[in-house]
Design an enzyme around this catalytic site. Structure first.
Site, PDB file in Angstrom:
ATOM      1  N   HIS A   1      38.220  32.230  33.286  1.00 53.54           N
ATOM      2  CA  HIS A   1      38.865  31.953  34.575  1.00 53.54           C
ATOM      3  C   HIS A   1      38.488  32.983  35.622  1.00 53.54           C
ATOM      4  O   HIS A   1      38.016  34.067  35.304  1.00 53.54           O
ATOM      5  CB  HIS A   1      40.398  31.881  34.453  1.00 53.54           C
ATOM      6  CG  HIS A   1      41.047  33.138  33.963  1.00 53.54           C
ATOM      7  ND1 HIS A   1      41.276  33.387  32.642  1.00 53.54           N
ATOM      8  CD2 HIS A   1      41.525  34.218  34.626  1.00 53.54           C
ATOM      9  CE1 HIS A   1      41.871  34.562  32.504  1.00 53.54           C
ATOM     10  NE2 HIS A   1      42.046  35.091  33.700  1.00 53.54           N
TER      11      HIS A   1
ATOM     12  N   HIS B   1      40.145  39.224  39.505  1.00 52.09           N
ATOM     13  CA  HIS B   1      39.317  39.528  38.329  1.00 52.09           C
ATOM     14  C   HIS B   1      38.617  38.280  37.801  1.00 52.09           C
ATOM     15  O   HIS B   1      38.974  37.155  38.136  1.00 52.09           O
ATOM     16  CB  HIS B   1      40.141  40.198  37.218  1.00 52.09           C
ATOM     17  CG  HIS B   1      41.215  39.349  36.608  1.00 52.09           C
ATOM     18  ND1 HIS B   1      42.522  39.388  37.017  1.00 52.09           N
ATOM     19  CD2 HIS B   1      41.175  38.449  35.586  1.00 52.09           C
ATOM     20  CE1 HIS B   1      43.237  38.558  36.266  1.00 52.09           C
ATOM     21  NE2 HIS B   1      42.452  37.963  35.409  1.00 52.09           N
TER      22      HIS B   1
ATOM     23  N   GLU C   1      38.149  41.033  32.860  1.00 51.34           N
ATOM     24  CA  GLU C   1      39.034  40.786  31.717  1.00 51.34           C
ATOM     25  C   GLU C   1      38.184  40.163  30.612  1.00 51.34           C
ATOM     26  O   GLU C   1      37.344  39.299  30.884  1.00 51.34           O
ATOM     27  CB  GLU C   1      40.163  39.824  32.129  1.00 51.34           C
ATOM     28  CG  GLU C   1      41.112  39.477  31.006  1.00 51.34           C
ATOM     29  CD  GLU C   1      42.233  38.528  31.452  1.00 51.34           C
ATOM     30  OE1 GLU C   1      42.060  37.796  32.446  1.00 51.34           O
ATOM     31  OE2 GLU C   1      43.300  38.533  30.803  1.00 51.34           O
TER      32      GLU C   1
HETATM   33 CO    CO Z   1      43.224  36.800  33.809  1.00 50.84          CO
END
Ligand code: CO
Length: 134
Positions: A7, A79, A130
């Site tokens: 994502h 992120h 991440e």
């Molecule tokens: Co995230």
């Protein structure tokens, strides 16, 4: 090592407005907002098939995304999240390469209930990364 882009997380100053924008202007399907008190965020997801957009809105006074919003009042990309098979192996590899893992350096359960780590943006072209074990 890294696999799919899981994502892209975007911090928004007004979650309802952001959801309307994605629904009404882009015709996307957006989930109902979910409060994640343990993570200090309210999230809504847009599933695009090949990846997701995660809309993040601060929840509580200690929200980790509040400082971002204070610096970027109209919101912005917060992120990127990449998937890996084995987060322990990935951690060892990244530390060996001199990358800094944020927090205590150990994987923690992320917003999707899966183990995640975050890497220091200064080690990655100014982008918070991440890594999620899927
Ligand atoms: Co995230």
């Amino acid at each position: 090592m890294i696999e799919r882009l899981n994502h892209v997380a975007i911090v928004v100053p007004d979650l309802e407005a952001a959801i309307r924008l994605y629904k009404d202007v882009l015709g996307a399907t957006v989930t109902e907002p979910i409060d994640l008190p343990a993570h200090g965020v309210t999230v809504a997801f847009i599933d695009l098939g090949n990846t997701k957009i995660e809309l993040l809105y601060p929840l509580g006074e200690k929200s980790p995304v509040m400082s971002y919003l204070n610096k970027n009042s109209s919101g912005g990309v917060h992120h990127l999240c990449f998937e890996v098979d084995d987060i322990k192996v990935t951690c060892d590899h990244l530390v060996e390469k001199g990358m800094r893992i944020l927090g205590n350096g150990e994987p923690e359960l992320g917003a999707h209930g899966k183990p995640v780590i975050f890497l220091h943006p200064k080690d990655f072209c100014g982008t918070l990364i991440e890594i999620e074990q899927t």
